[in-house]
Scaffold this motif. Structure first.
Motif, PDB file in Angstrom:
ATOM      1  N   SER A  32      49.258  68.221 -10.785  1.00  0.00           N
ATOM      2  CA  SER A  32      50.029  69.137 -11.625  1.00  0.00           C
ATOM      3  C   SER A  32      51.467  69.192 -11.135  1.00  0.00           C
ATOM      4  O   SER A  32      51.766  68.847  -9.988  1.00  0.00           O
ATOM      5  N   LEU A  33      52.346  69.655 -11.985  1.00  0.00           N
ATOM      6  CA  LEU A  33      53.737  69.830 -11.612  1.00  0.00           C
ATOM      7  C   LEU A  33      53.865  70.895 -10.525  1.00  0.00           C
ATOM      8  O   LEU A  33      54.675  70.761  -9.608  1.00  0.00           O
ATOM      9  N   ALA A  34      53.031  71.925 -10.600  1.00  0.00           N
ATOM     10  CA  ALA A  34      53.081  72.991  -9.593  1.00  0.00           C
ATOM     11  C   ALA A  34      52.751  72.448  -8.202  1.00  0.00           C
ATOM     12  O   ALA A  34      53.424  72.792  -7.225  1.00  0.00           O
ATOM     13  N   SER A  35      51.743  71.599  -8.089  1.00  0.00           N
ATOM     14  CA  SER A  35      51.401  71.052  -6.776  1.00  0.00           C
ATOM     15  C   SER A  35      52.481  70.086  -6.296  1.00  0.00           C
ATOM     16  O   SER A  35      52.759  69.998  -5.102  1.00  0.00           O
ATOM     17  N   LEU A  36      53.111  69.382  -7.205  1.00  0.00           N
ATOM     18  CA  LEU A  36      54.212  68.499  -6.842  1.00  0.00           C
ATOM     19  C   LEU A  36      55.384  69.319  -6.318  1.00  0.00           C
ATOM     20  O   LEU A  36      56.003  68.979  -5.312  1.00  0.00           O
ATOM     21  N   PHE A  87      56.975  68.901  -2.608  1.00  0.00           N
ATOM     22  CA  PHE A  87      58.332  68.358  -2.503  1.00  0.00           C
ATOM     23  C   PHE A  87      59.368  69.320  -3.089  1.00  0.00           C
ATOM     24  O   PHE A  87      60.040  68.996  -4.066  1.00  0.00           O
ATOM     25  N   PRO A  88      59.514  70.508  -2.497  1.00  0.00           N
ATOM     26  CA  PRO A  88      60.453  71.482  -3.088  1.00  0.00           C
ATOM     27  C   PRO A  88      61.893  70.974  -3.120  1.00  0.00           C
ATOM     28  O   PRO A  88      62.663  71.348  -4.000  1.00  0.00           O
ATOM     29  N   ASN A  89      62.258  70.092  -2.182  1.00  0.00           N
ATOM     30  CA  ASN A  89      63.630  69.594  -2.154  1.00  0.00           C
ATOM     31  C   ASN A  89      63.976  68.764  -3.385  1.00  0.00           C
ATOM     32  O   ASN A  89      65.126  68.708  -3.796  1.00  0.00           O
ATOM     33  N   TYR A  90      63.002  68.144  -4.018  1.00  0.00           N
ATOM     34  CA  TYR A  90      63.281  67.358  -5.220  1.00  0.00           C
ATOM     35  C   TYR A  90      63.546  68.247  -6.430  1.00  0.00           C
ATOM     36  O   TYR A  90      64.012  67.782  -7.457  1.00  0.00           O
TER      37      TYR A  90
END
Length: 64
Positions: free
Chosen positions: A37-41, A45-48
């Motif tokens: 999911s986008l949430a897990s991504l 990788f919060p910096n992205y």
């Protein structure tokens, strides 16, 4: 950003390799990640996503 469903993984890997070759020696990054999911991504990788919230929270915790 490009997304590929699991059934098109080979196509995504080929696109990744093409971008790596295209940007060789240039500034910038190409990454290939898999996520459910986008949430897990975003968590991984919060910096992205330009999200400094985790950094600020950790810094505040360390300073308190």
């Amino acid at each position: 950003m490009r997304t590929y469903p699991r059934q098109r993984l080979t196509e995504g890997m080929q696109a990744y390799q093409e971008q790596e070759k295209r940007l060789a020696g240039a500034r910038g990054d190409v990454v290939l990640v898999a996520s459910d999911s986008l949430a897990s991504l975003r968590r991984a990788f919060p910096n992205y996503f330009g999200d400094t919230r985790t950094f600020v929270e950790e810094l505040n915790r360390l300073l308190s």
